[in-house]
Design an enzyme around this catalytic site. Structure first.
Site, PDB file in Angstrom:
ATOM      1  N   PRO A 376       0.823  -1.211   0.000  1.00 49.92           N
ATOM      2  CA  PRO A 376       0.000   0.000   0.000  1.00 49.92           C
ATOM      3  C   PRO A 376       0.855   1.258   0.000  1.00 49.92           C
ATOM      4  O   PRO A 376       2.061   1.196   0.233  1.00 49.92           O
ATOM      5  CB  PRO A 376      -0.797  -0.130   1.294  1.00 49.92           C
ATOM      6  CG  PRO A 376      -0.225  -1.237   2.065  1.00 49.92           C
ATOM      7  CD  PRO A 376       0.650  -2.037   1.185  1.00 49.92           C
ATOM      8  N   GLY A 378       2.845   4.616   0.881  1.00 46.25           N
ATOM      9  CA  GLY A 378       3.496   5.166   2.068  1.00 46.25           C
ATOM     10  C   GLY A 378       4.150   4.161   2.984  1.00 46.25           C
ATOM     11  O   GLY A 378       4.471   4.468   4.124  1.00 46.25           O
ATOM     12  N   GLY A 380       7.032   2.795   2.265  1.00 43.90           N
ATOM     13  CA  GLY A 380       8.479   2.922   2.128  1.00 43.90           C
ATOM     14  C   GLY A 380       9.072   2.242   0.918  1.00 43.90           C
ATOM     15  O   GLY A 380      10.286   1.994   0.882  1.00 43.90           O
ATOM     16  N   LYS A 381       8.266   1.974  -0.090  1.00 48.09           N
ATOM     17  CA  LYS A 381       8.803   1.288  -1.265  1.00 48.09           C
ATOM     18  C   LYS A 381       9.824   2.172  -1.974  1.00 48.09           C
ATOM     19  O   LYS A 381      10.949   1.763  -2.242  1.00 48.09           O
ATOM     20  CB  LYS A 381       7.663   0.924  -2.219  1.00 48.09           C
ATOM     21  CG  LYS A 381       6.648  -0.012  -1.598  1.00 48.09           C
ATOM     22  CD  LYS A 381       5.563  -0.393  -2.571  1.00 48.09           C
ATOM     23  CE  LYS A 381       4.693   0.767  -3.014  1.00 48.09           C
ATOM     24  NZ  LYS A 381       3.878   1.354  -1.923  1.00 48.09           N
ATOM     25  N   THR A 382       9.400   3.405  -2.262  1.00 49.46           N
ATOM     26  CA  THR A 382      10.303   4.294  -2.981  1.00 49.46           C
ATOM     27  C   THR A 382      11.522   4.632  -2.139  1.00 49.46           C
ATOM     28  O   THR A 382      12.657   4.618  -2.620  1.00 49.46           O
ATOM     29  CB  THR A 382       9.571   5.580  -3.383  1.00 49.46           C
ATOM     30  OG1 THR A 382       8.409   5.217  -4.129  1.00 49.46           O
ATOM     31  CG2 THR A 382      10.449   6.468  -4.216  1.00 49.46           C
ATOM     32  N   SER A 701     -16.098 -12.507   0.715  1.00 51.18           N
ATOM     33  CA  SER A 701     -15.584 -12.549   2.081  1.00 51.18           C
ATOM     34  C   SER A 701     -16.420 -11.751   3.083  1.00 51.18           C
ATOM     35  O   SER A 701     -16.145 -11.758   4.274  1.00 51.18           O
ATOM     36  CB  SER A 701     -14.125 -12.088   2.123  1.00 51.18           C
ATOM     37  OG  SER A 701     -14.062 -10.703   1.955  1.00 51.18           O
ATOM     38  N   LYS A 744      -6.084  -7.146   6.399  1.00 52.04           N
ATOM     39  CA  LYS A 744      -7.340  -6.983   7.137  1.00 52.04           C
ATOM     40  C   LYS A 744      -7.080  -6.799   8.627  1.00 52.04           C
ATOM     41  O   LYS A 744      -7.740  -5.988   9.291  1.00 52.04           O
ATOM     42  CB  LYS A 744      -8.245  -8.197   6.901  1.00 52.04           C
ATOM     43  CG  LYS A 744      -8.875  -8.204   5.510  1.00 52.04           C
ATOM     44  CD  LYS A 744      -9.638  -9.482   5.247  1.00 52.04           C
ATOM     45  CE  LYS A 744     -10.291  -9.421   3.863  1.00 52.04           C
ATOM     46  NZ  LYS A 744     -10.885 -10.723   3.499  1.00 52.04           N
TER      47      LYS A 744
HETATM   48  N1  LIG Z   1       9.955   1.304   7.706  1.00 52.41           N
HETATM   49  C1  LIG Z   1      10.144   2.613   7.572  1.00 52.41           C
HETATM   50  N2  LIG Z   1      11.074   3.225   8.299  1.00 52.41           N
HETATM   51  C2  LIG Z   1      11.277   4.550   8.176  1.00 52.41           C
HETATM   52  N3  LIG Z   1      10.613   5.349   7.341  1.00 52.41           N
HETATM   53  C3  LIG Z   1       9.680   4.798   6.579  1.00 52.41           C
HETATM   54  C4  LIG Z   1       9.395   3.412   6.645  1.00 52.41           C
HETATM   55  N4  LIG Z   1       8.425   3.138   5.773  1.00 52.41           N
HETATM   56  C5  LIG Z   1       8.111   4.291   5.180  1.00 52.41           C
HETATM   57  N5  LIG Z   1       8.858   5.302   5.645  1.00 52.41           N
HETATM   58  C6  LIG Z   1       8.788   6.703   5.230  1.00 52.41           C
HETATM   59  O1  LIG Z   1       7.505   6.971   4.719  1.00 52.41           O
HETATM   60  C7  LIG Z   1       7.540   7.901   3.653  1.00 52.41           C
HETATM   61  C8  LIG Z   1       6.757   7.380   2.494  1.00 52.41           C
HETATM   62  O2  LIG Z   1       7.417   6.285   1.892  1.00 52.41           O
HETATM   63  P1  LIG Z   1       7.522   6.065   0.322  1.00 52.41           P
HETATM   64  O3  LIG Z   1       7.412   7.336  -0.396  1.00 52.41           O
HETATM   65  O4  LIG Z   1       8.705   5.251   0.103  1.00 52.41           O
HETATM   66  O5  LIG Z   1       6.202   5.236   0.104  1.00 52.41           O
HETATM   67  P2  LIG Z   1       5.818   4.275  -1.099  1.00 52.41           P
HETATM   68  O6  LIG Z   1       5.719   2.914  -0.535  1.00 52.41           O
HETATM   69  O7  LIG Z   1       6.732   4.479  -2.218  1.00 52.41           O
HETATM   70  O8  LIG Z   1       4.361   4.761  -1.446  1.00 52.41           O
HETATM   71  P3  LIG Z   1       3.622   4.896  -2.865  1.00 52.41           P
HETATM   72  O9  LIG Z   1       3.033   3.568  -3.180  1.00 52.41           O
HETATM   73  O10 LIG Z   1       2.536   5.897  -2.590  1.00 52.41           O
HETATM   74  O11 LIG Z   1       4.620   5.374  -3.825  1.00 52.41           O
HETATM   75  C9  LIG Z   1       8.993   8.100   3.333  1.00 52.41           C
HETATM   76  O12 LIG Z   1       9.382   9.325   3.841  1.00 52.41           O
HETATM   77  C10 LIG Z   1       9.695   6.958   4.055  1.00 52.41           C
HETATM   78  O13 LIG Z   1      10.968   7.337   4.469  1.00 52.41           O
HETATM   79 MG   LIG Z   2       6.473   5.406  -4.056  1.00 56.10          MG
END
Ligand SMILES: Nc1ncnc2c1ncn2[C@@H]1O[C@H](COP(=O)(O)OP(=O)(O)OP(=O)(O)O)[C@@H](O)[C@H]1O
Ligand SMILES: [Mg+2]
Length: 795
Positions: A376, A378, A380-382, A701, A744
């Site tokens: 989902p 946010g 932290g993928k990017t 479900s 969930k």
């Molecule tokens: N496990 C974690 N530890 C520290 N910071 C995190 C962690 N997960 C997410 N973050 C922080 O949350 C923010 C959002 O993460 P990111 O932009 O990488 O989301 P994303 O998974 O790429 O979302 P999207 O699918 O919307 O692109 C970033 O600033 C990231 O550093």
């Molecule tokens: Mg992203």
């Protein structure tokens, strides 16, 4: 030959001036000197190398006598010491004019041919061959034809001489001055480098006209050969010289222009580009293209439309990182540190990345896997991609392919289009400035396709290790090697990624965070970062733990932490303003109360308290691309005729679940509310509604929640407000397993649910969720929907 340095004149019995007696009467027999690979002609002077012992003796003997010998070509040049049968029958009488001894024991002689003779029979073979000889005079038929033939031969020959270096110029003069057609034929035949057979054939032809005719054929052929040869020669020569010539000319041009203090603008532009091409270390195929375009550019007037197009193209060429590359840092301990410093937990992902590094370290040329982070927003993928690049010491580039429908977006437009540009892959590579960046392809699940071509097929080519190295952008129209790029894709869901594309990637799932984890991430990562970004110091602001809880629960509803970070940022900004205005000194402690004051109206409520107050409402759980959500199922009844109305834009499967749920409840009303009476169902209309717009509502479900909602309705007992449920129900009331339990359960925790009713057969899936992510929940396993009803309804 005489001028060769190894040659030494040790004996010269005759002076140059000494007259050669060519008019001596022909003897009956003469010693025969066999010739290997050559034919001598009457009235010509021929140098010969003599090496065989018997021939040296022969020459010595004739030098002691009248110096006359017969020369005849051997039929087989390979054969040493040929006998009479190995020799042609027609030869030439010669007089040895000069002899030179060579230090290696062989001799050179210069022989003046006098006349053609027939040889044989042979009268001696020892110590050398001696044969009887008979005259073989020319047959000359004077007339215009002979004259014409002679002229033709003369002119063709002089053309040949002009083009062939091995024929001395004097020969041209000599030939031009000969009046006698017979002598002319002999002289030319002797000078040409043609085969021994052809020479012998010419020698044996006694008819002068016929000889000249044959000779003119041979000359015509030779002329052609010479011309083709010199063409080839000049091509080769010009290719060799061209580079150098061009270089010198350019240097000169530059010098002249500098001297004049002027540099024509166009030339300056081309020169600059040329220099950049030289510095760009292009691979051969690109260099070739660049040079081709440069020379086109030079010839075009600057006003031409093409001019700008070529210029832009060349600029792209030189700006691409054809050979620029960063060195990988494969220190695994260092990588671990970087990953930990940037992200909390995500152990599985970090392990996978470290494994990847380890493999690269052991086998640098192995094609790395293409990772695909799925989860989902946010979570932290990017930002993980960024950390990987940082850990490896590589450049990081991100492209988003979400919403891309046109394959030209990825692969560029052909240069024939106005305003054509390379595709996003090549553009990002240029921005990266190195050929081995970490390359993140975001939102690969949201790529579309339409009439403009399917971008996913272009993506396939990019991500396929076997086609990596020959990626061809339409604009560049050159192959670019992508095999050193580390690709990472990200997606919110897997099921919209085309199968072949999924196949090439290794998916790593990131599910979302619990409240506990979010607080931790906030404390360790988000708060320090926001403090810094808003120009504060850690000594000026501190967040209390309850404040973080309040922000997560009341101001965000998400699987990831993006909004959480935003809200923390808002608070930091407001505090920063106070600090800047001087209205705050000392450390600001952000309590839950202060956080609520700063953030204003609460955004989210634990709704189910309010919603499930009345009977007929149950809390279901749904899996969504954004990480799971709660779902309310509302059921009401009104007087009517037993109709079922279903609203809320539900999919067919979900509608059927509602019908099945109603049938089940109708069959079991006595267990639920004995006072209800049989007629209730035929005298009431039932309405099932599922509100909330954004959640996709289909699938089986929600069966348990629907059944529970209807049971609650007819029994008049409300559903407990801390319970949520998921599971499919059969007509007979059995509960079947469902998917997405991790998402969930996270959604349930976000909604402040304490107990979750799940199918018994999902117990294994629950066990797989890490302990810390489910410790806040109590799971109730059911195999019969009647048990679910018992657990869910308030007493
Ligand atoms: N496990 C974690 N530890 C520290 N910071 C995190 C962690 N997960 C997410 N973050 C922080 O949350 C923010 C959002 O993460 P990111 O932009 O990488 O989301 P994303 O998974 O790429 O979302 P999207 O699918 O919307 O692109 C970033 O600033 C990231 O550093
Ligand atoms: Mg992203």
């Amino acid at each position: 030959m005489e001028s060769a340095p190894a040659l030494e004149v040790v004996e010269s019995p005759f002076g140059d001036e000494e007259e050669i007696r060519v008019d001596e009467p022909l003897p009956d027999a003469l010693p025969v000197l066999p010739l290997r690979d050559t034919v001598t002609f009457p009235e010509t002077l021929t140098p010969l190398a003599v090496a065989q012992e018997r021939s040296i003796k022969l020459v010595n003997d004739v030098l002691g006598a009248n110096r006359m010998l017969a020369m005849v070509a051997s039929r087989d040049p390979e054969k040493d010491e040929p006998g009479p049968s190995d020799l042609h029958g027609v030869g030439v009488v010669g007089i040895v004019a000069r002899m030179l001894k060579v230090p290696d024991g062989t001799i050179r002689i210069l022989v003046q041919g006098t006349q053609r003779v027939r040889l044989g029979p042979y009268v001696a073979e020892e110590p050398y061959l001696v044969a009887r000889i008979g005259e073989l005079p020319d047959v000359t038929e004077e007339g215009p034809e002979l004259q014409a033939l002679a002229r033709n031969v003369q002119s063709t020959f002089s053309e040949i001489v002009e083009q062939i270096p091995y024929l001395p110029e004097e020969l041209q003069m000599a030939v031009a001055n000969i009046d006698d057609p017979a002598a002319l034929g002999h002289l030319i035949a002797g000078a040409l480098r043609i085969s021994t057979e052809e020479k012998q054939e010419l020698l044996e032809e006694v008819n002068v006209a016929a000889r000249l005719r044959r000779l003119s054929q041979i000359l015509a052929r030779e002329l052609e050969v010479v011309q083709i040869g010199s063409q080839i020669q000049s091509q080769v020569q010009s290719e060799v010289d061209k580079g150098q010539r061009e270089f010198f000319l350019r240097q000169q041009l530059k010098a002249i222009q500098e001297e004049l203090g002027e540099e024509d603008e166009q030339q300056a532009e081309v020169n600059e580009l040329r220099q950049r091409v030289e510095e760009a270390e292009l691979p051969e195929h690109a260099l070739k293209a660049a040079e081709r375009e440069l020379s086109r550019l030079e010839k075009l007037p600057p006003a031409a439309a093409e001019h700008g197009v070529i210029r832009t193209y060349l600029e792209w060429l030189v700006e691409l990182p054809w050979s620029a590359q960063t060195e990988d840092n494969l220190d695994i301990a260092h990588a671990r540190e970087v990953l930990d410093a940037d992200h909390y937990d995500l152990e599985k992902v970090k392990d996978r990345i470290l494994e990847y590094l380890a493999v690269r370290k052991l086998k640098p040329d192995s094609p790395g896997p293409i990772l695909c982070f799925v989860g989902p927003p946010g979570v932290g993928k990017t930002s993980l991609g960024r950390s990987i690049a940082r850990a490896l010491g590589r450049e990081f580039e991100r492209i988003s392919v979400g919403g891309v429908r046109d394959e030209a977006e990825i692969r560029g437009h052909r240069r024939t289009y106005i305003g054509a540009m390379p595709g996003t892959i090549i553009r990002a590579l240029r921005d990266a400035g190195s050929r081995n960046p970490v390359f993140m392809i975001d939102e690969i699940d949201k790529m579309g396709a339409d009439f403009r071509g399917d971008p996913s097929s272009a993506m396939l080519e990019v991500l396929d290790p076997s086609q990596h190295d020959t990626f061809r952008d339409h604009y560049l129209d050159l192959e670019f090697d992508l095999s050193d790029v580390m690709f990472i894709a990200t997606a919110n869901v897997l099921d919209t990624i085309p199968g072949p594309l999924q196949d090439r990637m290794e998916t790593i799932e990131l599910a979302g965070y619990t409240l506990e984890e979010k607080r931790h991430i906030a404390r360790r990562y988000l708060v320090p970062r926001q403090i810094e970004q808003n120009g504060l110091k850690p000594s000026q602001i501190a967040f209390a733990e309850p404040a973080l809880t309040a922000i997560v629960e009341e101001y965000t509803r998400e699987a990831g932490v993006r909004n959480l970070e935003r809200q923390i940022g808002t608070i930091c900004r407001k505090v920063a303003r106070d600090v800047a205005e001087g209205s705050s000194n000392g450390k600001v402690r952000v309590s839950a109360k202060r956080a609520r004051e700063l953030l204003g109206r609460r955004r989210f409520f634990a709704e189910q308290r309010r919603r499930t107050k009345d009977p007929g409402v149950a809390t279901g759980l749904a899996w969504t691309p954004t990480g799971g959500d709660v779902l309310f199922i509302e059921a009401t009844a009104m007087p009517g005729s037993g109709k079922l109305t279903i609203t809320g834009q539900l999919g067919d499967v979900m509608k059927e679940s509602a019908q099945a749920a109603l049938s089940y409840v109708r069959g079991h009303w006595q267990e639920l509310e004995p006072d209800l009476g049989e007629d209730w169902f035929s005298q009431q209309d039932v309405h099932v509604h599922v509100p909330a717009g954004a959640v996709p509502k289909d699938g089986p479900s929600a069966g348990v929640a629907m059944t529970v909602a209807l049971a609650s309705l007819i029994s008049g007992r409300a559903v407990r407000n801390d319970v949520a449920m998921t599971g499919e129900v059969t007509l007979t009331g059995q509960v079947l397993p469902v998917g997405g339990l991790k998402e969930k359960s996270l959604a349930a925790q976000r909604a402040d649910i304490k107990r979750v009713i799940v199918p018994e057969r999902n117990e294994g899936d629950i066990a797989e969720i890490p302990e810390h992510e489910r410790s806040a929940l109590e799971f109730v396993y059911v195999d019969e929907v009647s048990k679910a009803i018992g657990e869910a309804l308030a007493k």
